[in-house]
Design a protein around this motif. Structure first.
Motif, mmCIF file in Angstrom:
data_model
loop_
_atom_site.group_PDB
_atom_site.id
_atom_site.type_symbol
_atom_site.label_atom_id
_atom_site.label_comp_id
_atom_site.label_asym_id
_atom_site.label_seq_id
_atom_site.Cartn_x
_atom_site.Cartn_y
_atom_site.Cartn_z
ATOM 1 N N GLN A 96 5.823 -10.265 -0.061
ATOM 2 C CA GLN A 96 4.937 -9.382 0.702
ATOM 3 C C GLN A 96 4.892 -7.964 0.138
ATOM 4 O OE1 GLN A 96 7.092 -9.893 4.361
ATOM 5 N NE2 GLN A 96 5.589 -11.344 5.213
ATOM 6 N N ALA A 97 5.915 -7.572 -0.607
ATOM 7 C CA ALA A 97 6.069 -6.183 -1.039
ATOM 8 C C ALA A 97 4.903 -5.643 -1.870
ATOM 9 C CB ALA A 97 7.379 -6.023 -1.809
ATOM 10 N N PRO A 98 4.310 -6.401 -2.812
ATOM 11 C CA PRO A 98 3.230 -5.823 -3.616
ATOM 12 C C PRO A 98 2.063 -5.296 -2.796
ATOM 13 C CG PRO A 98 4.061 -7.791 -4.670
ATOM 14 C CD PRO A 98 4.721 -7.726 -3.319
ATOM 15 N N ALA A 99 1.819 -5.849 -1.616
ATOM 16 C CA ALA A 99 0.708 -5.378 -0.785
ATOM 17 C C ALA A 99 0.947 -3.965 -0.253
ATOM 18 C CB ALA A 99 0.494 -6.338 0.389
ATOM 19 N N MET A 100 2.183 -3.477 -0.324
ATOM 20 C CA MET A 100 2.500 -2.138 0.166
ATOM 21 C C MET A 100 2.330 -1.064 -0.908
ATOM 22 S SD MET A 100 5.945 -2.984 2.346
ATOM 23 C CE MET A 100 6.218 -1.246 2.654
ATOM 24 N N ILE A 101 2.097 -1.472 -2.145
ATOM 25 C CA ILE A 101 2.101 -0.524 -3.260
ATOM 26 C C ILE A 101 0.729 0.128 -3.426
ATOM 27 C CG2 ILE A 101 2.412 -0.267 -5.752
ATOM 28 C CD1 ILE A 101 4.338 -2.682 -5.598
ATOM 29 N N SER A 174 13.768 -6.258 -9.579
ATOM 30 C CA SER A 174 12.350 -6.005 -9.788
ATOM 31 C C SER A 174 11.800 -5.072 -8.724
ATOM 32 C CB SER A 174 11.568 -7.324 -9.760
ATOM 33 O OG SER A 174 11.546 -7.852 -8.433
ATOM 34 N N VAL A 175 10.602 -4.540 -8.972
ATOM 35 C CA VAL A 175 9.966 -3.654 -7.994
ATOM 36 C C VAL A 175 9.814 -4.333 -6.635
ATOM 37 C CG1 VAL A 175 7.795 -2.481 -7.421
ATOM 38 C CG2 VAL A 175 8.836 -2.161 -9.681
ATOM 39 N N PRO A 176 9.277 -5.553 -6.540
ATOM 40 C CA PRO A 176 9.168 -6.182 -5.210
ATOM 41 C C PRO A 176 10.519 -6.367 -4.528
ATOM 42 C CG PRO A 176 7.724 -7.288 -6.766
ATOM 43 C CD PRO A 176 8.582 -6.372 -7.569
ATOM 44 N N GLU A 177 11.547 -6.706 -5.301
ATOM 45 C CA GLU A 177 12.867 -6.891 -4.713
ATOM 46 C C GLU A 177 13.431 -5.563 -4.187
ATOM 47 O OE1 GLU A 177 14.537 -10.691 -7.287
ATOM 48 O OE2 GLU A 177 14.644 -8.679 -8.145
ATOM 49 N N VAL A 178 13.206 -4.487 -4.933
ATOM 50 C CA VAL A 178 13.673 -3.172 -4.495
ATOM 51 C C VAL A 178 12.984 -2.767 -3.191
ATOM 52 C CG1 VAL A 178 13.538 -0.709 -5.041
ATOM 53 C CG2 VAL A 178 14.404 -2.318 -6.745
ATOM 54 N N ILE A 179 11.666 -2.964 -3.122
ATOM 55 C CA ILE A 179 10.930 -2.625 -1.902
ATOM 56 C C ILE A 179 11.457 -3.440 -0.724
ATOM 57 C CG2 ILE A 179 8.676 -2.758 -0.769
ATOM 58 C CD1 ILE A 179 7.431 -2.133 -3.515
ATOM 59 N N ALA A 180 11.643 -4.737 -0.934
ATOM 60 C CA ALA A 180 12.141 -5.592 0.146
ATOM 61 C C ALA A 180 13.510 -5.117 0.623
ATOM 62 C CB ALA A 180 12.205 -7.041 -0.332
ATOM 63 N N HIS A 181 14.381 -4.750 -0.302
ATOM 64 C CA HIS A 181 15.722 -4.289 0.073
ATOM 65 C C HIS A 181 15.657 -2.987 0.864
ATOM 66 C CE1 HIS A 181 20.042 -3.704 -0.207
ATOM 67 N NE2 HIS A 181 19.834 -2.483 -0.683
ATOM 68 N N LEU A 182 14.902 -2.011 0.376
ATOM 69 C CA LEU A 182 14.792 -0.735 1.085
ATOM 70 C C LEU A 182 14.226 -0.926 2.490
ATOM 71 C CD1 LEU A 182 13.450 1.657 -1.698
ATOM 72 C CD2 LEU A 182 15.666 1.803 -0.541
ATOM 73 N N SER A 183 13.319 -1.892 2.635
ATOM 74 C CA SER A 183 12.667 -2.082 3.926
ATOM 75 C C SER A 183 13.596 -2.665 4.979
ATOM 76 C CB SER A 183 11.426 -2.974 3.780
ATOM 77 O OG SER A 183 11.778 -4.342 3.644
ATOM 78 N N THR A 184 14.802 -3.101 4.565
ATOM 79 C CA THR A 184 15.779 -3.539 5.559
ATOM 80 C C THR A 184 16.548 -2.360 6.150
ATOM 81 O OG1 THR A 184 17.586 -3.871 3.970
ATOM 82 C CG2 THR A 184 16.060 -5.710 4.311
ATOM 83 N N PHE A 185 16.457 -1.190 5.512
ATOM 84 C CA PHE A 185 17.124 0.013 6.007
ATOM 85 C C PHE A 185 16.160 0.963 6.712
ATOM 86 C CE2 PHE A 185 19.901 -1.469 2.643
ATOM 87 C CZ PHE A 185 21.172 -1.263 3.160
ATOM 88 N N TYR A 186 14.922 1.041 6.216
ATOM 89 C CA TYR A 186 13.931 1.979 6.734
ATOM 90 C C TYR A 186 12.579 1.288 6.837
ATOM 91 C CZ TYR A 186 17.334 5.408 5.012
ATOM 92 O OH TYR A 186 18.475 6.112 4.760
ATOM 93 N N ARG A 187 11.768 1.760 7.763
ATOM 94 C CA ARG A 187 10.357 1.385 7.714
ATOM 95 C C ARG A 187 9.720 2.238 6.631
ATOM 96 N NH1 ARG A 187 6.443 -1.192 10.215
ATOM 97 N NH2 ARG A 187 7.798 -1.849 11.928
ATOM 98 N N LEU A 188 9.352 1.622 5.518
ATOM 99 C CA LEU A 188 8.686 2.356 4.450
ATOM 100 C C LEU A 188 7.293 2.757 4.916
ATOM 101 C CD1 LEU A 188 9.799 0.249 1.367
ATOM 102 C CD2 LEU A 188 10.770 2.395 2.208
ATOM 103 N N GLN A 189 6.871 3.951 4.504
ATOM 104 C CA GLN A 189 5.633 4.524 5.003
ATOM 105 C C GLN A 189 4.771 5.022 3.856
ATOM 106 O OE1 GLN A 189 4.782 4.343 8.046
ATOM 107 N NE2 GLN A 189 6.505 4.554 9.442
ATOM 108 N N PRO A 190 3.450 5.092 4.056
ATOM 109 C CA PRO A 190 2.585 5.689 3.036
ATOM 110 C C PRO A 190 3.085 7.089 2.677
ATOM 111 C CG PRO A 190 1.262 4.632 4.717
ATOM 112 C CD PRO A 190 2.675 4.607 5.220
ATOM 113 N N GLY A 191 3.134 7.363 1.398
ATOM 114 C CA GLY A 191 3.646 8.638 0.920
ATOM 115 C C GLY A 191 5.049 8.563 0.362
#
Length: 230
Positions: A96-101, A174-191
């Motif tokens: 799902q992570a690439p859709a957030m980029i 990888s980039v998608p794996e990094v995004i997925a990992h960070l999203s378990t700690f924070y709600r990632l937001q635009p910006g």
């Protein structure tokens, strides 16, 4: 008594489309290239990625003079692929992570290396080593269409001499794996910006040095090291 302060203007990163990307938060991934982990005295394996944070005010655009910071005699460059987040997400999967980029850029994670070494030895946080004014230069953000950040060469020169070179495909996470990992700690937001780690070859700079970082498909980021800021 009530104190009133004028709000600071938002940090706006340039994009290749002529728009501006309002920067919110910086997440920086550590030791994401095996060779760099080894040169820093660590034994890399696929343990969960770790990260630190930095203020948006640390971002400066391409072409600027950046101050050599106080409280260090060993200021290092680190060339990095930067991911700009354009959609909100929490607990996302790597699929799902690439859709957030929103897009990608060339970045630098400048580091007070002596301060970092002291913090490591004492088991203390790295804030004073990493969260430094003007320490996160950022090139123009390229919208993600037709870009594949999983391959390509990342490199850096100082005064025209090669210092770092690596392949994005060598990232441990990888980039998608990094995004997925960070999203378990924070709600990632635009910006939000994610600095994804650096290859081997980090080293010091001095006042007057010209640093050029490049990534295939993303062009070059150039900054000059200036005198200490007062």
């Amino acid at each position: 008594m009530t104190l009133t302060f004028e709000p600071a203007p938002p940090v706006l990163a340039a994009t290749t489309t002529g728009d501006h990307f309002p920067v919110r938060r910086l997440f920086c991934i550590g030791r994401n290239y095996a060779a760099h982990a080894r040169e820093m005295g660590n034994d890399p394996d696929r343990e969960p990625p770790f990260f630190f944070t930095a203020w948006a005010e640390a971002v400066v655009p391409d072409g600027r003079v950046i101050a050599y910071p106080q409280a260090t005699a060993d200021y290092h460059y680190e060339a990095e692929l930067v991911v700009a987040i354009g959609a909100s997400g929490r607990n996302v999967t790597a699929e799902q992570a690439p859709a957030m980029i929103y897009g990608y850029a060339v970045g630098l994670d400048m580091t007070r290396r002596d301060v970092q070494a002291e913090a490591k030895d004492a088991g203390r946080p790295w804030d004073a080593a990493k969260n430094v004014e003007q320490s996160k230069p950022l090139g123009p953000i390229h919208p993600k269409a037709d870009l594949d950040p999983s391959t390509g060469t990342i490199a850096l020169t100082v005064n025209g001499a090669p210092r770092q070179t690596g392949e994005l495909s060598d990232m441990i996470w990888s980039v998608p794996e990094v995004i997925a990992h960070l999203s378990t700690f924070y709600r990632l937001q635009p910006g939000d910006l994610i600095y994804t780690g650096t290859p081997a070859g980090v080293g010091p700079v001095v006042e007057g040095d010209v640093i050029v970082a490049t990534i295939d498909g993303l062009g070059a980021l150039t900054v000059t090291v200036g005198p200490p800021a007062l």
